[in-house]
Design an enzyme around this catalytic site. Structure first.
Site, PDB file in Angstrom:
ATOM      1  N   HIS C  20       0.836  -1.211   0.000  1.00  0.00           N
ATOM      2  CA  HIS C  20       0.000   0.000   0.000  1.00  0.00           C
ATOM      3  C   HIS C  20       0.868   1.256   0.000  1.00  0.00           C
ATOM      4  CE1 HIS C  20      -3.052  -2.662   2.306  1.00  0.00           C
ATOM      5  NE2 HIS C  20      -3.480  -2.551   1.074  1.00  0.00           N
ATOM      6  N   LYS C  44     -18.428  -5.631   7.462  1.00  0.00           N
ATOM      7  CA  LYS C  44     -17.192  -6.407   7.460  1.00  0.00           C
ATOM      8  C   LYS C  44     -16.526  -6.337   8.821  1.00  0.00           C
ATOM      9  CE  LYS C  44     -15.907  -6.157   2.577  1.00  0.00           C
ATOM     10  NZ  LYS C  44     -15.048  -5.459   1.613  1.00  0.00           N
ATOM     11  N   ARG C  92      -1.806  -6.480  -8.482  1.00  0.00           N
ATOM     12  CA  ARG C  92      -0.691  -7.396  -8.313  1.00  0.00           C
ATOM     13  C   ARG C  92      -0.714  -8.567  -9.270  1.00  0.00           C
ATOM     14  NH1 ARG C  92      -1.996  -8.973  -2.608  1.00  0.00           N
ATOM     15  NH2 ARG C  92      -3.856  -9.115  -3.899  1.00  0.00           N
ATOM     16  N   SER C 130      -3.132  -7.939   2.666  1.00  0.00           N
ATOM     17  CA  SER C 130      -3.415  -7.738   4.086  1.00  0.00           C
ATOM     18  C   SER C 130      -3.926  -9.015   4.741  1.00  0.00           C
ATOM     19  CB  SER C 130      -4.448  -6.618   4.264  1.00  0.00           C
ATOM     20  OG  SER C 130      -3.886  -5.376   3.940  1.00  0.00           O
TER      21      SER C 130
END
Lengths: 163, 163, 163, 163, 163, 163
Positions: C20, C44, C92, C130
């Site tokens: 990040h 969440k 990614r 993460s």
């Protein structure tokens, strides 16, 4: 120059499928020792207990140079503790590949000596995953072509008890 | 029970890159013998001749249990002729994976004993392919980080002679 | 004709990783203002509270034109409320790409002015997410190469308290 | 703090499609200067000459801060020669993504300052590539929805002359 | 030789989206009877009850040869019970494809007569999934372009009641 | 309400493989008429002539409602000329999928009535493509499990004549 290579095949094996057995059989031919390492992750819910998962593999994968054990904590630490040389993973399709590649890179970053190799199960098992297997078993599917007999029996018991 | 496993790492190696060298080094640690097998395919155009490709590998991959050779005809036949146990392929990304998976299944269909395993090169080589390398070398790029020194020299000669 | 472009980089940042930070640093060079926007989604479960996530970014990404804030509700609405011109996302690998593409199309359908651009983090962070980070941190991995120091400390505290 | 960012959008543009025009229009809004850079690669066969490709873009993309030019040699060298800050690429689908990612990493390896960002064309152009366009145009397809008018005319001429 | 083919389009439809409706309309044109089969899986949490999901489809997909029903248990068993000939699935993108392919192979392994075919929804729905729709609806997004009117009303009610 | 649906299965069929035959057999069961349409593209080099490709299919796919023909020009035009309702394509893997999806979208853009459906060949043919088949046949592979007998004979002749 014969080599004495120790391979580790880690996984949840919740439960063992014929695709796992196929990978075990292939890897056992290539390396001196194959340690099938059942991961105990307290943050994940498993259908089968650790001892059930270990004993299902022990009774199904009866191969001389295959050992079955479990580990808690980090796979990278377990790898070092058994002085392993290579990590085995099965690859079925692209979705597998992305996740497996990420894991392998993470492990290599944690410890540069962790060499991951990927084996391809028999084409007949392209569709087979433990999660999909559990889902259809709970819905009453006949799964005898997809798992060893002892796993089939265990899944039937659970499926009946849930009704 | 030490194992004497013969591995074959086939490819065009036109030319050898550091990604290839990285795979060679990793595979050589896992198996007793690693045969790097340069494919001669009369239907494909190569930048380097077979003898150039073989000698570039021989002078760059100076490892005791690595042998360099070439083959014509079917890889499946070569595999049998050298009594190999396992086929080595490097995997970089998804596009690789699809093609490699297809090849591995085809080879297994041609001969069920051909076990293909995939190794992951160093993360630093994710972007590196022989074809892209040739393209940028012909356009004058500095490629010394991507190939062994002898390959760099050869590519420079060709690049200059084309001007 | 200099441009005054406001960019928004949204995410859960639960927690901030070096991947990040790398994207933040790259985007801050391209646009006049970069708003790092921490999403608060009541549906969440997060490991870190909103204020923890915001302050971890503030103390790690100390760049003049970078502002850190949070938002509730729809990203498309937040985008309009800060008069942003462009949405930043890191890419990614393929699994990222599919999800990110779907999100970007959805946002464009909600508001045609939401232009999403994708940046590539450093190759060294290809493997870093993460969720995987939290998993290995909870298992005791040394994560100092993957996160800023303040995140490392916070994760250690949690990991110890869970034992 | 307004920024004066120079963006380069490289490609073969053989020929320009509406998908390219869409990306040009999106990028021109984000950056101070957008240089559309037509690649001249002597090793590739093009349907249109360099001057045709440049003039098709010039007459179709009539935007104040867009400049059209061509380059020979390495894109990384051209990028430096025009003091660019960012490289623009359009992304349509996974097959694009893999190739584009590889190119972007290669360019970053050639020069760490080459920042590549990816933009998404309008959903309507998901299927559109120059190569597929040429193929169907040569087979007589009506392509007026896929290319600017001047490109349509040029393709018609070629298609007729080939009969 | 006219054919009387019965097609089954299974899914959770939690809730029905315009992408589902689009697939229903396309499949209804190709086959004599289309059974839209809402899956009741006691192990999954649904936002809408079975009767709500069935009635939303019934009121939206008012096509002569379309029947709406639900099933519990294994899809492969339901398929046989209605004497179906073909299974319909929509395909949007690669992530869909991998999962759908795996499911289709599993179903073919459970019953070789289950022929799965894949249809492509309108390009406009590439980004649309029930899960993403629910997420943005709960955050207050205007979703009238993505779902039939009756679904929009139902989602608004829930969204308001949760505040 | 029985339906009289005309399906077109287009391809190069250079040459026909068992994977193609498998798709033909599956599609013929679902639709009233299946037209196998061999594409003649003057810009592509084929190993077999048009008449060879047509006759190999005719002698191998001896099914009542299957017709074999060829077409030149645009598939979208051929589709209209035979009053077809649906286009059939086989899907094996992700690389297939991307290309096929792009083609299907292009065809739908050329003519909104062209509905493309995808069928999955038998798992045993996941690895099989005409191009890979030709490559291994020319290298002397035994291909009798991959193609009908008449194709095997033809490929052997060519392989021998090239030596």
């Amino acid at each position: 120059m014969k080599k004495d290579i120790i391979a580790v095949y880690p996984g949840s094996f919740d439960p063992l499928t014929n695709a796992h057995l196929d990978i075990i059989s292939r890897a056992a031919k290539l390396f001196s020792v194959l340690i099938v390492a059942v991961a105990e992750n307290p943050n994940k819910k498993h259908l089968f207990s650790m001892s059930e998962r270990v004993s299902m593999i022990e009774s199904s994968a009866n191969i001389a140079n295959v050992k079955v054990t479990f580990f808690t904590g980090l796979l990278a630490d377990f790898f070092v503790s058994v002085q392993a040389d290579v990590l085995i993973r099965g690859l079925r399709a692209v979705s597998d590949f992305e996740y497996e590649f990420q894991m392998a890179l993470m492990n290599r970053n944690l410890n540069a000596k962790i060499e991951t190799i990927f084996l391809m199960p028999d084409q007949a098992y392209t569709f087979l995953s433990s999660s999909m297997l559990k889902e259809i078993a709970m819905l009453g599917a006949d799964i005898k072509d997809f798992v060893p007999h002892c796993v089939e029996e265990k899944l039937k018991e659970i499926s009946i008890s849930k009704k």
